[in-house]
Design a protein around this motif. Sequence first.
Motif, PDB file in Angstrom:
ATOM      1  N   GLN A   1      21.022  80.678  41.754  1.00 55.96           N
ATOM      2  CA  GLN A   1      20.004  80.051  40.906  1.00 55.96           C
ATOM      3  C   GLN A   1      20.597  78.874  40.130  1.00 55.96           C
ATOM      4  O   GLN A   1      19.961  77.817  40.004  1.00 55.96           O
ATOM      5  CB  GLN A   1      19.422  81.081  39.940  1.00 55.96           C
ATOM      6  CG  GLN A   1      18.577  82.147  40.615  1.00 55.96           C
ATOM      7  CD  GLN A   1      18.092  83.209  39.639  1.00 55.96           C
ATOM      8  OE1 GLN A   1      18.633  83.357  38.538  1.00 55.96           O
ATOM      9  NE2 GLN A   1      17.065  83.964  40.042  1.00 55.96           N
ATOM     10  N   ALA A   2      21.814  79.064  39.630  1.00 53.26           N
ATOM     11  CA  ALA A   2      22.477  77.981  38.884  1.00 53.26           C
ATOM     12  C   ALA A   2      22.782  76.802  39.803  1.00 53.26           C
ATOM     13  O   ALA A   2      22.660  75.632  39.387  1.00 53.26           O
ATOM     14  CB  ALA A   2      23.763  78.499  38.236  1.00 53.26           C
ATOM     15  N   GLU A   3      23.167  77.096  41.045  1.00 50.93           N
ATOM     16  CA  GLU A   3      23.433  76.015  42.001  1.00 50.93           C
ATOM     17  C   GLU A   3      22.165  75.246  42.318  1.00 50.93           C
ATOM     18  O   GLU A   3      22.179  74.012  42.398  1.00 50.93           O
ATOM     19  CB  GLU A   3      24.040  76.599  43.281  1.00 50.93           C
ATOM     20  CG  GLU A   3      25.489  77.022  43.141  1.00 50.93           C
ATOM     21  CD  GLU A   3      26.023  77.639  44.424  1.00 50.93           C
ATOM     22  OE1 GLU A   3      25.203  78.092  45.251  1.00 50.93           O
ATOM     23  OE2 GLU A   3      27.271  77.671  44.595  1.00 50.93           O
ATOM     24  N   ASP A   4      21.072  75.966  42.528  1.00 50.56           N
ATOM     25  CA  ASP A   4      19.792  75.304  42.802  1.00 50.56           C
ATOM     26  C   ASP A   4      19.382  74.404  41.641  1.00 50.56           C
ATOM     27  O   ASP A   4      18.908  73.280  41.843  1.00 50.56           O
ATOM     28  CB  ASP A   4      18.701  76.347  43.064  1.00 50.56           C
ATOM     29  CG  ASP A   4      18.919  77.086  44.387  1.00 50.56           C
ATOM     30  OD1 ASP A   4      19.674  76.571  45.229  1.00 50.56           O
ATOM     31  OD2 ASP A   4      18.330  78.175  44.559  1.00 50.56           O
ATOM     32  N   GLU A   5      19.569  74.912  40.419  1.00 53.57           N
ATOM     33  CA  GLU A   5      19.216  74.127  39.242  1.00 53.57           C
ATOM     34  C   GLU A   5      20.112  72.891  39.133  1.00 53.57           C
ATOM     35  O   GLU A   5      19.633  71.786  38.836  1.00 53.57           O
ATOM     36  CB  GLU A   5      19.375  74.989  37.987  1.00 53.57           C
ATOM     37  CG  GLU A   5      19.070  74.272  36.674  1.00 53.57           C
ATOM     38  CD  GLU A   5      17.612  73.889  36.519  1.00 53.57           C
ATOM     39  OE1 GLU A   5      17.304  73.066  35.627  1.00 53.57           O
ATOM     40  OE2 GLU A   5      16.766  74.395  37.288  1.00 53.57           O
ATOM     41  N   PHE A   6      21.379  73.075  39.403  1.00 56.45           N
ATOM     42  CA  PHE A   6      22.334  71.960  39.340  1.00 56.45           C
ATOM     43  C   PHE A   6      21.978  70.881  40.363  1.00 56.45           C
ATOM     44  O   PHE A   6      21.949  69.688  40.047  1.00 56.45           O
ATOM     45  CB  PHE A   6      23.744  72.485  39.582  1.00 56.45           C
ATOM     46  CG  PHE A   6      24.791  71.411  39.696  1.00 56.45           C
ATOM     47  CD1 PHE A   6      25.104  70.606  38.617  1.00 56.45           C
ATOM     48  CD2 PHE A   6      25.466  71.206  40.900  1.00 56.45           C
ATOM     49  CE1 PHE A   6      26.080  69.605  38.728  1.00 56.45           C
ATOM     50  CE2 PHE A   6      26.427  70.219  41.012  1.00 56.45           C
ATOM     51  CZ  PHE A   6      26.737  69.418  39.932  1.00 56.45           C
ATOM     52  N   VAL A   7      21.690  71.299  41.583  1.00 60.44           N
ATOM     53  CA  VAL A   7      21.332  70.347  42.640  1.00 60.44           C
ATOM     54  C   VAL A   7      20.035  69.618  42.282  1.00 60.44           C
ATOM     55  O   VAL A   7      19.918  68.395  42.438  1.00 60.44           O
ATOM     56  CB  VAL A   7      21.188  71.067  44.005  1.00 60.44           C
ATOM     57  CG1 VAL A   7      20.595  70.122  45.044  1.00 60.44           C
ATOM     58  CG2 VAL A   7      22.536  71.580  44.474  1.00 60.44           C
ATOM     59  N   GLY A   8      19.061  70.378  41.783  1.00 58.30           N
ATOM     60  CA  GLY A   8      17.783  69.764  41.421  1.00 58.30           C
ATOM     61  C   GLY A   8      17.922  68.750  40.299  1.00 58.30           C
ATOM     62  O   GLY A   8      17.361  67.649  40.364  1.00 58.30           O
ATOM     63  N   GLN A   9      18.680  69.110  39.260  1.00 59.97           N
ATOM     64  CA  GLN A   9      18.897  68.190  38.140  1.00 59.97           C
ATOM     65  C   GLN A   9      19.667  66.954  38.579  1.00 59.97           C
ATOM     66  O   GLN A   9      19.398  65.841  38.121  1.00 59.97           O
ATOM     67  CB  GLN A   9      19.642  68.907  37.006  1.00 59.97           C
ATOM     68  CG  GLN A   9      18.869  70.010  36.313  1.00 59.97           C
ATOM     69  CD  GLN A   9      17.679  69.496  35.530  1.00 59.97           C
ATOM     70  OE1 GLN A   9      17.525  68.295  35.295  1.00 59.97           O
ATOM     71  NE2 GLN A   9      16.803  70.410  35.124  1.00 59.97           N
ATOM     72  N   THR A  10      20.627  67.149  39.478  1.00 61.17           N
ATOM     73  CA  THR A  10      21.410  66.010  39.979  1.00 61.17           C
ATOM     74  C   THR A  10      20.537  65.052  40.773  1.00 61.17           C
ATOM     75  O   THR A  10      20.612  63.822  40.590  1.00 61.17           O
ATOM     76  CB  THR A  10      22.571  66.512  40.862  1.00 61.17           C
ATOM     77  OG1 THR A  10      23.396  67.397  40.104  1.00 61.17           O
ATOM     78  CG2 THR A  10      23.412  65.341  41.351  1.00 61.17           C
ATOM     79  N   GLU A  11      19.691  65.586  41.640  1.00 64.00           N
ATOM     80  CA  GLU A  11      18.800  64.739  42.431  1.00 64.00           C
ATOM     81  C   GLU A  11      17.833  63.975  41.526  1.00 64.00           C
ATOM     82  O   GLU A  11      17.555  62.787  41.753  1.00 64.00           O
ATOM     83  CB  GLU A  11      18.033  65.597  43.435  1.00 64.00           C
ATOM     84  CG  GLU A  11      18.903  66.154  44.557  1.00 64.00           C
ATOM     85  CD  GLU A  11      18.138  67.068  45.493  1.00 64.00           C
ATOM     86  OE1 GLU A  11      16.993  67.446  45.134  1.00 64.00           O
ATOM     87  OE2 GLU A  11      18.677  67.402  46.571  1.00 64.00           O
ATOM     88  N   GLU A  12      17.333  64.651  40.506  1.00 65.77           N
ATOM     89  CA  GLU A  12      16.405  63.981  39.580  1.00 65.77           C
ATOM     90  C   GLU A  12      17.114  62.866  38.813  1.00 65.77           C
ATOM     91  O   GLU A  12      16.578  61.769  38.640  1.00 65.77           O
ATOM     92  CB  GLU A  12      15.821  64.999  38.604  1.00 65.77           C
ATOM     93  CG  GLU A  12      14.807  64.390  37.632  1.00 65.77           C
ATOM     94  CD  GLU A  12      14.172  65.419  36.729  1.00 65.77           C
ATOM     95  OE1 GLU A  12      13.548  65.017  35.731  1.00 65.77           O
ATOM     96  OE2 GLU A  12      14.294  66.634  37.012  1.00 65.77           O
ATOM     97  N   ALA A  13      18.329  63.146  38.360  1.00 66.22           N
ATOM     98  CA  ALA A  13      19.092  62.136  37.615  1.00 66.22           C
ATOM     99  C   ALA A  13      19.419  60.940  38.496  1.00 66.22           C
ATOM    100  O   ALA A  13      19.392  59.793  38.037  1.00 66.22           O
ATOM    101  CB  ALA A  13      20.378  62.750  37.056  1.00 66.22           C
ATOM    102  N   VAL A  14      19.735  61.184  39.755  1.00 63.61           N
ATOM    103  CA  VAL A  14      20.005  60.093  40.689  1.00 63.61           C
ATOM    104  C   VAL A  14      18.783  59.188  40.804  1.00 63.61           C
ATOM    105  O   VAL A  14      18.889  57.956  40.777  1.00 63.61           O
ATOM    106  CB  VAL A  14      20.404  60.645  42.075  1.00 63.61           C
ATOM    107  CG1 VAL A  14      20.344  59.537  43.126  1.00 63.61           C
ATOM    108  CG2 VAL A  14      21.801  61.246  42.029  1.00 63.61           C
ATOM    109  N   GLY A  15      17.615  59.797  40.922  1.00 58.56           N
ATOM    110  CA  GLY A  15      16.386  59.008  41.018  1.00 58.56           C
ATOM    111  C   GLY A  15      16.127  58.187  39.767  1.00 58.56           C
ATOM    112  O   GLY A  15      15.755  57.010  39.852  1.00 58.56           O
ATOM    113  N   VAL A  16      16.350  58.805  38.601  1.00 56.17           N
ATOM    114  CA  VAL A  16      16.137  58.100  37.333  1.00 56.17           C
ATOM    115  C   VAL A  16      17.114  56.935  37.204  1.00 56.17           C
ATOM    116  O   VAL A  16      16.731  55.817  36.833  1.00 56.17           O
ATOM    117  CB  VAL A  16      16.290  59.067  36.138  1.00 56.17           C
ATOM    118  CG1 VAL A  16      16.248  58.291  34.821  1.00 56.17           C
ATOM    119  CG2 VAL A  16      15.179  60.113  36.156  1.00 56.17           C
TER     120      VAL A  16
END
Length: 315
Positions: A245-260
């Motif tokens: 779950q922590a890995e999924d959250e980390f990957v999701g936050q990273t992808e969102e930050a990359v887009g921003v």
Amino acid sequence: MDKVTSFGKNFTASFTPFAARTQQYVKEQLGQAEDKTQLPPDYIELEKRVDALKQVHQKMLQVTNQYSSEAYDYPANIKESFGDLSRTVSEKVQLLASATTPAEAQAALTAPPSAKPQPKTFPHAIARASLASSHLLQQQHAGAGEDPLATALEKYALASERVGEARLAQDAQIQSRFLAGWSTTLNTNLIFATRARKSVENSRLLLDAAKTKSKAGGWHMPGQQNQGHQDEEIASEEARVEIEQAEDEFVGQTEEAVGVMKNVLDTPEPLRNLADLIAAQLEFHRKAYEILSELAPVVDGLQVEQEVKRSQDFS
């Protein structure tokens, strides 16, 4: 009682991630963390570019914010009275032209204001000083015709005032088309990027905290013992789920930050705003050039006339 229990669960749910992040952060700062999840190289490169863009905005705004201050080029060593700032140079020239006595001429220079006090810019200050100087010469030249220098100074005063008005128009354009845009990028877009990066860091700390917890066999109260092999399997499964779950959250936050961050870096607004800044400066210098180009031959003509007259007087 149910409300109290619900509050306790919510508090624990919110406090536990915070405590885990804090504990992991402290370990990393003290060099006690065994492993630290590394961010992708492309992500780190984006962070560096965003940091550079932020520094550029801060540095440029630190200087160009002077365009928001009317008196940024106003001489600090001059003292102008209320009368000096009462009317525009153009208005004073008109009043002087209609004056028939020295007293009326003096009153024209100190006439009560017709609007707000005149701008405190360098060109306006030159205009007021030139007009006052022209009047002083005319006072001492009364009855002897026009003084060429007094005439030239009056024309220079009118031209300098026009240059000053062009400078104020430039400043207004820069404030609305450059300063506003770059301030928005700094205070909005770049802040969004900072928040997105903070979310990535928080999720990374939680992931590493979950990994550390798994390696340590979970968190136990002092004196608490593992209850056999079955309990260990349950704990191991819970740790695996928590890490996933922590890995999924980390990957999701990273992808969102990359887009921003990409959105902040790719937007054409800063370059468009810079083009507007240059256009405003160009328009000001073009107008100043035109105004002074009209004035220069007139003053040159007055100079030639004075030299011819002087040579005739000595011949």
